[in-house]
Structures are given as C-alpha cells and as structure tokens.
Scaffold this motif. Structure first.
Motif, PDB file in Angstrom:
ATOM      1  N   THR A 191      24.775  33.382  33.269  1.00 28.79           N
ATOM      2  CA  THR A 191      23.387  33.139  33.670  1.00 28.79           C
ATOM      3  C   THR A 191      22.543  32.689  32.493  1.00 28.79           C
ATOM      4  N   ARG A 192      22.707  33.391  31.374  1.00 30.04           N
ATOM      5  CA  ARG A 192      21.913  33.045  30.187  1.00 30.04           C
ATOM      6  C   ARG A 192      22.238  31.635  29.698  1.00 30.04           C
ATOM      7  N   ASP A 193      23.503  31.268  29.740  1.00 28.24           N
ATOM      8  CA  ASP A 193      23.894  29.922  29.307  1.00 28.24           C
ATOM      9  C   ASP A 193      23.256  28.845  30.178  1.00 28.24           C
ATOM     10  N   LEU A 194      23.181  29.103  31.488  1.00 24.70           N
ATOM     11  CA  LEU A 194      22.560  28.130  32.394  1.00 24.70           C
ATOM     12  C   LEU A 194      21.084  27.934  32.049  1.00 24.70           C
ATOM     13  N   PHE A 195      20.383  29.030  31.790  1.00 27.99           N
ATOM     14  CA  PHE A 195      18.972  28.922  31.429  1.00 27.99           C
ATOM     15  C   PHE A 195      18.798  28.189  30.101  1.00 27.99           C
ATOM     16  N   ILE A 196      19.620  28.511  29.134  1.00 24.58           N
ATOM     17  CA  ILE A 196      19.494  27.890  27.809  1.00 24.58           C
ATOM     18  C   ILE A 196      19.776  26.396  27.882  1.00 24.58           C
ATOM     19  N   LYS A 197      20.824  26.008  28.613  1.00 28.49           N
ATOM     20  CA  LYS A 197      21.154  24.591  28.740  1.00 28.49           C
ATOM     21  C   LYS A 197      20.055  23.807  29.442  1.00 28.49           C
ATOM     22  N   ALA A 198      19.319  24.495  30.332  1.00 27.30           N
ATOM     23  CA  ALA A 198      18.205  23.840  31.028  1.00 27.30           C
ATOM     24  C   ALA A 198      16.919  23.884  30.208  1.00 27.30           C
ATOM     25  N   GLY A 199      17.002  24.464  29.005  1.00 28.44           N
ATOM     26  CA  GLY A 199      15.837  24.557  28.129  1.00 28.44           C
ATOM     27  C   GLY A 199      14.912  25.709  28.467  1.00 28.44           C
ATOM     28  N   CYS A 200      15.401  26.646  29.270  1.00 28.73           N
ATOM     29  CA  CYS A 200      14.563  27.781  29.701  1.00 28.73           C
ATOM     30  C   CYS A 200      14.862  28.988  28.825  1.00 28.73           C
ATOM     31  N   THR A 201      14.156  29.116  27.733  1.00 35.06           N
ATOM     32  CA  THR A 201      14.299  30.286  26.874  1.00 35.06           C
ATOM     33  C   THR A 201      12.928  30.929  26.693  1.00 35.06           C
ATOM     34  N   LYS A 202      12.898  32.071  26.068  1.00 36.87           N
ATOM     35  CA  LYS A 202      11.637  32.781  25.897  1.00 36.87           C
ATOM     36  C   LYS A 202      10.766  32.046  24.878  1.00 36.87           C
ATOM     37  N   ASN A 203       9.672  31.506  25.355  1.00 42.18           N
ATOM     38  CA  ASN A 203       8.751  30.780  24.477  1.00 42.18           C
ATOM     39  C   ASN A 203       7.328  30.973  24.993  1.00 42.18           C
ATOM     40  N   GLU A 204       6.512  29.958  24.924  1.00 38.50           N
ATOM     41  CA  GLU A 204       5.121  30.085  25.359  1.00 38.50           C
ATOM     42  C   GLU A 204       4.967  29.817  26.849  1.00 38.50           C
ATOM     43  N   ARG A 205       5.886  30.292  27.632  1.00 39.88           N
ATOM     44  CA  ARG A 205       5.845  30.043  29.072  1.00 39.88           C
ATOM     45  C   ARG A 205       4.834  30.949  29.769  1.00 39.88           C
ATOM     46  N   ASP A 206       4.382  30.474  30.936  1.00 39.29           N
ATOM     47  CA  ASP A 206       3.499  31.275  31.779  1.00 39.29           C
ATOM     48  C   ASP A 206       4.324  32.400  32.385  1.00 39.29           C
ATOM     49  N   ALA A 207       3.989  33.629  32.068  1.00 38.65           N
ATOM     50  CA  ALA A 207       4.769  34.768  32.566  1.00 38.65           C
ATOM     51  C   ALA A 207       4.744  34.855  34.088  1.00 38.65           C
ATOM     52  N   GLY A 208       3.687  34.319  34.695  1.00 37.05           N
ATOM     53  CA  GLY A 208       3.594  34.380  36.140  1.00 37.05           C
ATOM     54  C   GLY A 208       4.385  33.296  36.849  1.00 37.05           C
ATOM     55  N   ASP A 209       4.664  32.191  36.173  1.00 42.61           N
ATOM     56  CA  ASP A 209       5.398  31.079  36.781  1.00 42.61           C
ATOM     57  C   ASP A 209       6.202  30.390  35.683  1.00 42.61           C
ATOM     58  N   PRO A 210       7.314  30.998  35.253  1.00 36.10           N
ATOM     59  CA  PRO A 210       7.994  30.574  34.031  1.00 36.10           C
ATOM     60  C   PRO A 210       8.877  29.334  34.136  1.00 36.10           C
ATOM     61  N   ILE A 211       9.220  28.908  35.339  1.00 39.73           N
ATOM     62  CA  ILE A 211      10.137  27.773  35.499  1.00 39.73           C
ATOM     63  C   ILE A 211       9.394  26.592  36.114  1.00 39.73           C
ATOM     64  N   SER A 212       9.451  25.448  35.435  1.00 38.35           N
ATOM     65  CA  SER A 212       8.769  24.257  35.938  1.00 38.35           C
ATOM     66  C   SER A 212       9.548  23.659  37.108  1.00 38.35           C
ATOM     67  N   PRO A 213       8.893  22.823  37.932  1.00 39.27           N
ATOM     68  CA  PRO A 213       9.595  22.179  39.045  1.00 39.27           C
ATOM     69  C   PRO A 213      10.780  21.334  38.578  1.00 39.27           C
ATOM     70  N   GLU A 214      10.630  20.692  37.433  1.00 36.76           N
ATOM     71  CA  GLU A 214      11.718  19.872  36.907  1.00 36.76           C
ATOM     72  C   GLU A 214      12.915  20.734  36.516  1.00 36.76           C
ATOM     73  N   GLU A 215      12.642  21.873  35.877  1.00 38.35           N
ATOM     74  CA  GLU A 215      13.713  22.781  35.492  1.00 38.35           C
ATOM     75  C   GLU A 215      14.375  23.399  36.725  1.00 38.35           C
ATOM     76  N   MET A 216      13.567  23.669  37.742  1.00 35.40           N
ATOM     77  CA  MET A 216      14.114  24.249  38.967  1.00 35.40           C
ATOM     78  C   MET A 216      15.098  23.289  39.621  1.00 35.40           C
ATOM     79  N   LYS A 217      14.802  22.003  39.585  1.00 32.57           N
ATOM     80  CA  LYS A 217      15.698  20.993  40.168  1.00 32.57           C
ATOM     81  C   LYS A 217      17.036  20.951  39.439  1.00 32.57           C
ATOM     82  N   VAL A 218      17.032  21.315  38.169  1.00 35.60           N
ATOM     83  CA  VAL A 218      18.275  21.360  37.390  1.00 35.60           C
ATOM     84  C   VAL A 218      19.038  22.645  37.677  1.00 35.60           C
ATOM     85  N   LEU A 219      18.332  23.761  37.755  1.00 34.26           N
ATOM     86  CA  LEU A 219      18.963  25.070  37.893  1.00 34.26           C
ATOM     87  C   LEU A 219      19.520  25.332  39.292  1.00 34.26           C
ATOM     88  N   GLN A 220      18.786  24.971  40.329  1.00 31.50           N
ATOM     89  CA  GLN A 220      19.219  25.299  41.694  1.00 31.50           C
ATOM     90  C   GLN A 220      20.607  24.750  42.044  1.00 31.50           C
TER      91      GLN A 220
END
Length: 449
Positions: A191-220
């Motif tokens: 799971t962690r590898d999938l998030f990292i490869k999609a560029g989803c790591t702990k950074n300055e993300r919105d805690a309430g909505d952390p995954i962008s629509p573009e990233e969601m299209k990659v992850l789903q």
C-alpha cells in the motif's frame, strides 16, 4: 429544523400554502371558541363524510444518507426526520397543529444515524391519523407516504403497535453491516509503495482532502484489482471475533471515559461473509455484520478501523486487545462512514410481551418471513438501491483510499497509546486522528443509547 417553520422552508425552497391557510383557520377557530361561538370538536384533517382514526404505528424505513446531515432534526440542516415529518403532514397523517412538534404525535426512533450513513431497517413510531380504509390496509399508508417522500427515502412497512410502544426503548438488538473494499487489506508495504509511486507522501497536503482527483485516477485502477487471500480473510474473521462478548469500548468511541458504566457493550456476533465483486467497477467488497444490543458513538467504525489495521499488518492483534482493556487509553480513527448501514432491527422482548397482552397486534419481525411484501421491499432496497449506491460512491469519491492514506502517513497508534492514569490520549483527537478526508463526519450509527 422542521418544515413547519417559515425560515426553514425558505432555506430549502419549500412552499406550503395549504399549511399557512390551515394555521390561519386554526387561529380563527381558537378565537371563536374563546368567544363561545364554536363548540365543534373534530379532527382538522376530517372532511365531510370521512371518518379518521388515531393509531400508534411503527414504520420500517430505508434511506440513502448521503444527502442529509443525519436522521435527527437539526437546526438549519436537511435531515431525514424533517423529510419524513413533511411527507406525513402532506399525506394528512399529521395535523397542522402537531406539525413541527414531534412530542405531540409521540415520535420515537430506534437509533440515530449521522451524515453519510444509510439504513434499510430503521424503525420509528408515531401516533398518526388515518382513514378507515387505510386502517384496514396499512399498505395504503406506505403508498401515501412514499408518494410524498424523496426517492432516497422509502417506507418499507407500517405495523400497528400498542399505545405504550417506543421504537427506541423497545428495540433489544440491532444488526449493522459494514462493507470493506478488499484493497484496504493489502500489506502495508504494498500500500505504501502505491502511494509513494503516485507521489502521495506526507507533505503540505490538506488533511481533510489529501488526495487530488488526478492522483485518485492513478490510484484507483491499481487498487481495484486486489483480491483478498483466504489467509487474510480468515485473519479478519479471527480479529472481528475478538470483539464478541462484553468489553469496555471506551477506546472505540468519543467522549467516553474508561471508568464509565456505559463503556461496557455486549457484542453478540461479528461475522464476515464471502467477498463480492461488482463487475461495473471491478472492486471486491467484503461484507461484515455486527449484531449487538446497542452501540456507542463511532464504535462500529472504530472497531472496523482497528480490525483492518491488524489484518493488513499495521498493528498487532495485541494492540486491539489492549484497546479493550479498561487500563489502556488509545486513540483509534473511525473508518469511513460510507461503508456502514443499519441492516436490521429486532424487537424480540416486545413481541413476547405483546403476545400475552395484545395478541391481535402483529409481531415486529421483518427478517423471518421472506414471502411478505415488507421483506421483499427490504431485500429490493438493500440489493437494488443501497449496495449499488455504496460502491458507486466509493468509485466517485475514493473515500476509502483517502482514509487509507491517513492511516499510512498520519495516524499512529503508539503515539496515542497510554495507560488510563496517564494524560488522556484523546486530548489530541481534534488535531490529528479526527481530521478525516472530505465527506467524512462523525456518525452516531445507533450510538448514543
């Protein structure tokens, strides 16, 4: 929070000219009575030649909770109770003078649900007015209400009950179903590898909505094909069985202390059914069912969260067992509200007492006879409306993927794991563990009992 009030009607664009006229007529009648010019005593809903009777009834209600802030009436918020009351008034089951005053028609609800939670067996009770024809055939009451209700709220059945019946206090058991998408059980490293490869790591993300629509299209597309292994399914079953029996669930609620008597809850069973694949989206779902007497605020979602984390290797089983100990205080995040729905309500004790005192009244048993219209409506709503909505909602919003990101990169059991005599672990609740993705909100399930 009721459409009886002008400000609320204006807020949601609802017009009730008939109601306003009835209020005017009622005021004129009150004035005439005070002046001694009117001594008639009849129901305002009665027309010439029609006799109406008052009867206490129980409603079996199904709904999709996505468009409502919750069930219970809430100021300036669209709720399921407000929609039901409006429909009951329009169908002439509630009079104008009682509209907006639930206590006047003896309203009760078996258990509250909050935003995003669905139901196919919510039970409410009220004293309503009906025609003699409707009294003989209560399916006519079902039809009349459904004509006035929004499509996402359906009355499945109406049954006569005794005058003292209360839907809340008479219910002795309730069954909830929680649908788990199999991909959340994937190993932590995968799971962690999938998030990292999609560029989803702990950074300055919105805690309430952390995954962008573009990233969601990659992850789903990468997560949907996952299928749970027999070994993990068996582990999930073992983990959920750990909740069975009587335990202190202070760590699986909000605002409940370890020394409070209400923290103790009895879980009859927590079972897992065979995984289901909805071909339209390709995601495998695991139905889980929990049967209990009553539940605390957030309890089911937090039990599911811990069970998922143990199954996927993010926490040991000993952590779950520590959470059930009165000596331990830890923070557990709630799993998404979107996977939870109230599946069946039980009134066994009421039925037993009623058979002795009011044998002519029907039993409140909607799960026994599969040939009844009520059961067929219940089954049709659950399989044909609720389940498709649930999986479509995940495909559209990705709430479980957002929650999984939170579990991987933000939430940490160990940093919130303390002995009961230490500083309360829920002190940081609002800062970290409760910052769930957009669309998440605390859910009462039936909790609050």
């Amino acid at each position: 929070g009721s459409y009886a009030w002008p400000e609320f009607r204006k807020l949601f664009g609802v017009e009730l000219p008939q109601y306003e006229q009835e209020l005017k007529e009622l005021e004129e009648k009150r004035q005439q009575q005070q002046d001694g010019k009117d001594d008639k005593d009849e129901s305002p809903n009665e027309t010439e030649g029609e006799k109406r009777v008052k009867r206490k009834v129980a409603f079996l209600i199904a709904y999709i909770g996505s468009n409502y802030i919750g069930f219970q009436i809430n100021e300036a918020q669209r709720t399921l109770q407000a929609e039901f009351e409006l429909a009951a008034y329009k169908a002439r089951f509630i009079t104008a003078q009682n509209f907006g005053y639930p206590f006047k028609y003896s309203w009760s609800i078996s258990g509250r649900t909050d935003k995003g939670v669905h139901a196919c067996a919510q039970v409410c009770s009220a004293k309503i007015e009906m025609s003699l024809e409707q009294e003989k055939d209560l399916d006519l009451v079902v039809e009349a209400l459904n004509q006035e209700l929004p499509d996402d709220i359906r009355i499945l059945d109406v049954k006569r009950v005794n005058r003292s019946f209360c839907a809340h206090t008479a219910r002795d058991r309730v069954r909830y179903q929680y649908m788990i998408p199999s991909f959340v059980l994937s190993d932590v490293s995968t799971t962690r590898d999938l998030f990292i490869k999609a560029g989803c790591t702990k950074n300055e993300r919105d805690a309430g909505d952390p995954i962008s629509p573009e990233e969601m299209k990659v992850l789903q597309p990468q997560m949907a094909p996952y299928r749970v292994t027999p070994e993990k399914l068996n582990l999930l079953k073992e983990v959920l069985r750990s909740y069975e029996g009587t335990h202190s669930f202070h760590n699986f609620s909000k605002g409940v202390k370890n020394d409070e008597a209400r923290a103790d809850r009895y879980i009859v069973s927590f079972s897992v059914e065979d995984p289901i694949v909805f071909d339209k989206y390709g995601t495998e779902w695991i139905p889980t069912q929990v049967l209990g007497q009553s539940f605390l605020l957030h309890q089911i979602r937090k039990m599911i969260c811990m069970a998922i984390d143990v199954t996927r290797g993010a926490a040991p089983l000993s952590k779950l067992k520590d959470g059930l100990s009165r000596e331990t205080k830890m923070r557990v995040a709630p799993a998404p509200a979107q996977g939870l729905y109230l599946e069946m309500s039980y009134y066994s004790v009421y039925n037993q007492r009623k058979r002795k005192m009011n044998a002519e009244l029907p039993d409140l048993e909607w799960h026994v006879d599969q040939k009844t219209n009520a059961y067929k409506r219940w089954h049709s709503f659950r399989n044909g409306v609720l389940m498709p909505h649930l999986v479509a909602e995940e495909h559209s919003e990705g709430n479980f993927i957002k929650w999984l990101y939170q579990q991987e990169f933000i939430n940490d059991y160990d940093s919130h794991h303390k002995k009961a005599h230490d500083e309360p672990a829920d002190k940081q609740e609002g800062d970290q563990m409760e910052q769930m993705p957009a669309g998440y909100t605390p859910v009462a399930s039936d909790e609050g009992k």
